[in-house]
Design a protein around this motif. Structure first.
Motif, PDB file in Angstrom:
ATOM      1  N   ALA A   1       2.214  -6.221 -14.380  1.00 38.12           N
ATOM      2  CA  ALA A   1       0.833  -5.718 -14.385  1.00 38.12           C
ATOM      3  C   ALA A   1       0.486  -5.433 -12.928  1.00 38.12           C
ATOM      4  CB  ALA A   1      -0.121  -6.746 -14.972  1.00 38.12           C
ATOM      5  N   VAL A   2       0.161  -4.184 -12.625  1.00 37.60           N
ATOM      6  CA  VAL A   2      -0.186  -3.823 -11.251  1.00 37.60           C
ATOM      7  C   VAL A   2      -1.639  -3.351 -11.215  1.00 37.60           C
ATOM      8  CG1 VAL A   2       0.378  -2.424  -9.229  1.00 37.60           C
ATOM      9  CG2 VAL A   2       2.214  -3.167 -10.781  1.00 37.60           C
ATOM     10  N   ILE A   3      -2.432  -4.015 -10.357  1.00 37.84           N
ATOM     11  CA  ILE A   3      -3.816  -3.587 -10.135  1.00 37.84           C
ATOM     12  C   ILE A   3      -3.784  -2.566  -9.009  1.00 37.84           C
ATOM     13  CG2 ILE A   3      -6.136  -4.266  -9.415  1.00 37.84           C
ATOM     14  CD1 ILE A   3      -5.562  -7.076 -10.486  1.00 37.84           C
TER      15      ILE A   3
ATOM     16  N   SER B   1       5.043   3.102 -15.156  1.00 41.73           N
ATOM     17  CA  SER B   1       6.298   2.604 -14.571  1.00 41.73           C
ATOM     18  C   SER B   1       6.086   2.201 -13.116  1.00 41.73           C
ATOM     19  CB  SER B   1       7.360   3.711 -14.614  1.00 41.73           C
ATOM     20  OG  SER B   1       7.062   4.686 -13.609  1.00 41.73           O
ATOM     21  N   LEU B   2       7.153   1.626 -12.541  1.00 43.01           N
ATOM     22  CA  LEU B   2       7.185   1.456 -11.093  1.00 43.01           C
ATOM     23  C   LEU B   2       7.135   2.851 -10.490  1.00 43.01           C
ATOM     24  CD1 LEU B   2      10.045  -1.165 -10.581  1.00 43.01           C
ATOM     25  CD2 LEU B   2       7.593  -1.567 -10.795  1.00 43.01           C
ATOM     26  N   THR B   3       6.520   2.998  -9.327  1.00 43.96           N
ATOM     27  CA  THR B   3       6.452   4.333  -8.711  1.00 43.96           C
ATOM     28  C   THR B   3       7.593   4.550  -7.720  1.00 43.96           C
ATOM     29  OG1 THR B   3       5.097   3.600  -6.846  1.00 43.96           O
ATOM     30  CG2 THR B   3       3.937   4.263  -8.861  1.00 43.96           C
ATOM     31  N   THR B   4       8.463   3.531  -7.605  1.00 48.04           N
ATOM     32  CA  THR B   4       9.640   3.680  -6.747  1.00 48.04           C
ATOM     33  C   THR B   4      10.845   3.225  -7.557  1.00 48.04           C
ATOM     34  OG1 THR B   4       9.660   1.406  -5.959  1.00 48.04           O
ATOM     35  CG2 THR B   4       8.254   2.950  -4.755  1.00 48.04           C
ATOM     36  N   PRO B   5      12.032   3.568  -7.131  1.00 48.94           N
ATOM     37  CA  PRO B   5      13.207   3.047  -7.840  1.00 48.94           C
ATOM     38  C   PRO B   5      13.094   1.531  -7.995  1.00 48.94           C
ATOM     39  CG  PRO B   5      13.875   4.602  -6.150  1.00 48.94           C
ATOM     40  CD  PRO B   5      12.392   4.393  -5.982  1.00 48.94           C
ATOM     41  N   PRO B   6      13.407   0.949  -9.130  1.00 48.46           N
ATOM     42  CA  PRO B   6      14.140   1.546 -10.267  1.00 48.46           C
ATOM     43  C   PRO B   6      13.263   2.313 -11.273  1.00 48.46           C
ATOM     44  CG  PRO B   6      13.817  -0.797 -10.640  1.00 48.46           C
ATOM     45  CD  PRO B   6      13.247  -0.515  -9.285  1.00 48.46           C
ATOM     46  N   LEU B   7      11.953   2.553 -10.987  1.00 48.21           N
ATOM     47  CA  LEU B   7      11.099   3.412 -11.835  1.00 48.21           C
ATOM     48  C   LEU B   7      11.066   2.951 -13.296  1.00 48.21           C
ATOM     49  CD1 LEU B   7      12.268   6.870 -10.413  1.00 48.21           C
ATOM     50  CD2 LEU B   7      10.080   5.751  -9.952  1.00 48.21           C
TER      51      LEU B   7
ATOM     52  N   SER C   1      -2.854   8.536  -2.022  1.00 49.22           N
ATOM     53  CA  SER C   1      -2.842   7.673  -3.221  1.00 49.22           C
ATOM     54  C   SER C   1      -1.770   8.141  -4.208  1.00 49.22           C
ATOM     55  CB  SER C   1      -4.220   7.712  -3.895  1.00 49.22           C
ATOM     56  OG  SER C   1      -4.614   9.047  -4.194  1.00 49.22           O
ATOM     57  N   GLU C   2      -1.397   7.255  -5.124  1.00 50.15           N
ATOM     58  CA  GLU C   2      -0.381   7.584  -6.151  1.00 50.15           C
ATOM     59  C   GLU C   2      -1.046   7.965  -7.469  1.00 50.15           C
ATOM     60  OE1 GLU C   2       2.649   4.311  -6.004  1.00 50.15           O
ATOM     61  OE2 GLU C   2       3.672   5.919  -4.921  1.00 50.15           O
ATOM     62  N   HIS C   3      -2.304   7.650  -7.598  1.00 44.37           N
ATOM     63  CA  HIS C   3      -3.114   8.119  -8.728  1.00 44.37           C
ATOM     64  C   HIS C   3      -4.209   9.026  -8.173  1.00 44.37           C
ATOM     65  CE1 HIS C   3      -1.350   4.373 -10.399  1.00 44.37           C
ATOM     66  NE2 HIS C   3      -1.422   4.995 -11.560  1.00 44.37           N
TER      67      HIS C   3
ATOM     68  N   PHE D   1       0.834  -1.207   0.000  1.00 44.28           N
ATOM     69  CA  PHE D   1       0.000   0.000   0.000  1.00 44.28           C
ATOM     70  C   PHE D   1       0.868   1.255   0.000  1.00 44.28           C
ATOM     71  CE2 PHE D   1      -4.147  -1.945   1.180  1.00 44.28           C
ATOM     72  CZ  PHE D   1      -3.738  -3.188   1.641  1.00 44.28           C
ATOM     73  N   HIS D   2       0.238   2.376  -0.344  1.00 45.81           N
ATOM     74  CA  HIS D   2       0.826   3.725  -0.190  1.00 45.81           C
ATOM     75  C   HIS D   2      -0.238   4.559   0.524  1.00 45.81           C
ATOM     76  CE1 HIS D   2       3.954   2.840  -3.299  1.00 45.81           C
ATOM     77  NE2 HIS D   2       2.999   2.042  -3.743  1.00 45.81           N
ATOM     78  N   TRP D   3       0.181   5.440   1.456  1.00 45.82           N
ATOM     79  CA  TRP D   3      -0.798   6.191   2.212  1.00 45.82           C
ATOM     80  C   TRP D   3      -0.215   7.511   2.701  1.00 45.82           C
ATOM     81  CZ3 TRP D   3       1.472   1.620   3.774  1.00 45.82           C
ATOM     82  CH2 TRP D   3       2.308   1.683   4.892  1.00 45.82           C
TER      83      TRP D   3
HETATM   84  N1  N8A Z   1       4.683   0.866  -6.345  1.00 42.08           N
HETATM   85  S1  N8A Z   1       4.745  -0.133  -7.568  1.00 42.08           S
HETATM   86  O1  N8A Z   1       4.984   0.614  -8.785  1.00 42.08           O
HETATM   87  O2  N8A Z   1       3.526  -0.947  -7.582  1.00 42.08           O
HETATM   88  C1  N8A Z   1       6.052  -1.253  -7.378  1.00 42.08           C
HETATM   89  C2  N8A Z   1       5.835  -2.591  -7.681  1.00 42.08           C
HETATM   90  C3  N8A Z   1       6.895  -3.503  -7.558  1.00 42.08           C
HETATM   91  C4  N8A Z   1       8.139  -3.079  -7.130  1.00 42.08           C
HETATM   92  O3  N8A Z   1       9.153  -3.966  -7.002  1.00 42.08           O
HETATM   93  C5  N8A Z   1       8.345  -1.729  -6.835  1.00 42.08           C
HETATM   94  N2  N8A Z   1       9.573  -1.225  -6.414  1.00 42.08           N
HETATM   95  C6  N8A Z   1      10.490  -1.878  -5.656  1.00 42.08           C
HETATM   96  O4  N8A Z   1      10.318  -2.993  -5.214  1.00 42.08           O
HETATM   97  N3  N8A Z   1      11.645  -1.199  -5.427  1.00 42.08           N
HETATM   98  C7  N8A Z   1      12.741  -1.774  -4.630  1.00 42.08           C
HETATM   99  C8  N8A Z   1      12.516  -1.403  -3.189  1.00 42.08           C
HETATM  100  C9  N8A Z   1      12.251   0.057  -3.052  1.00 42.08           C
HETATM  101  C10 N8A Z   1      13.250   0.978  -3.330  1.00 42.08           C
HETATM  102  C11 N8A Z   1      12.971   2.329  -3.126  1.00 42.08           C
HETATM  103  C12 N8A Z   1      11.726   2.697  -2.729  1.00 42.08           C
HETATM  104  C13 N8A Z   1      10.784   1.723  -2.511  1.00 42.08           C
HETATM  105  N4  N8A Z   1      11.047   0.428  -2.679  1.00 42.08           N
HETATM  106  C14 N8A Z   1       7.300  -0.823  -6.965  1.00 42.08           C
END
Ligand code: N8A
Ligand code: ZN
Length: 229
Positions: free
Chosen positions: A110-112, A165-171, A73-75, A63-65
């Motif tokens: 694929a992220v729901i 994209s991913l919302t966290t690194p590696p984006l 939320s991220e959207h 989750f994100h909060w």
């Molecule tokens: N938030 S998201 O786009 O659904 C998503 C889904 C699967 C993932 O592996 C990630 N990112 C991820 O695991 N990054 C490695 C750990 C990390 C690094 C920095 C910030 C948050 N998490 C994000």
């Protein structure tokens, strides 16, 4: 997501979700969010259909909060934030041998996304909330035997979808986003339980785990499609 700018695509199929609750492994605090991880060594918890060309395996959800209910939320939908957002992360094991490789490829993930809104108590979420005190600190993990994440997905089939994209690194730009139109309702105590988690490890100066969402990014020339009119 600007509702009026999304384009109805009649060729979008219904999303088919088949999760095996016994593939649930553990729940843990990774220092950015808390996540429930699943055994993705076989096609036991999968999604197929929707905008997807292959079936995708469930790996984890998290989750994100926000610190307060005004954001998290991220959207957004028509610039409205929700207090929290659930991400169910799946990867394309038909085409890629590992999750790590899928993360680097356009059709890899694929992220729901499911919005959480303040309202009634959510029974299914409560099982997760009850486990949070045990994973208060970064790197804490507890076993989580049986959990069916479909209890967190709204019954309404409507969704928006876009390439992101991913919302966290590696984006990496490897995510087919599938954002459910209908939010799930959770109560204030349940949101507060998320905010009791810590970014920090045991023994470090405590930093509450809040506002772990990425700021909005420009849509640029991407089209958001809707599965509904
Ligand atoms: N938030 S998201 O786009 O659904 C998503 C889904 C699967 C993932 O592996 C990630 N990112 C991820 O695991 N990054 C490695 C750990 C990390 C690094 C920095 C910030 C948050 N998490 C994000
Ligand atoms: Zn996420």
């Amino acid at each position: 997501i600007q509702w009026r700018d999304s384009v109805y695509d009649p060729f979008l199929k219904p999303l088919k979700i088949s999760y095996d609750p016994t593939t649930c492994l553990h729940i843990w605090n990774n220092g950015y969010s808390f996540l429930v991880e699943f055994d993705d060594s076989a096609d036991r918890s999968i999604i197929v259909g929707g905008p997807l060309e292959n079936q995708y395996r469930l790996k984890q959800f998290h989750f994100h909060w926000g610190a307060i209910n005004e954001w998290g939320s991220e959207h957004t939908v028509d610039s409205k934030f929700y207090p929290a957002e659930l991400h169910l992360v799946h990867w394309n094991a038909v085409v890629y041998p590992t999750f790590e490789e899928a993360v680097m490829e356009g059709n890899g993930l694929a992220v729901i996304g499911v919005f959480l809104k303040l309202g009634a108590h959510h029974e299914g979420l409560q099982m997760l909330v009850d486990a949070l005190p045990a994973i208060k600190h970064k790197d804490a993990v507890i076993e989580f035997d049986v959990f069916d994440p479909s209890c967190l997905i709204p019954s309404c089939p409507d969704y928006w979808t876009y390439a992101g994209s991913l919302t966290t690194p590696p984006l990496t730009e490897s995510v087919t986003w599938i954002i459910k139109k209908q939010p799930i309702e959770v109560d204030e105590n349940q949101l507060e339980a998320f905010r009791m988690l810590l970014f920090t490890s045991d023994g470090e100066e405590e930093k509450r785990m809040v506002d772990n969402f990425r700021p909005l990014q420009p849509l640029m020339n991407r089209t958001v499609r809707s599965s509904f009119q």
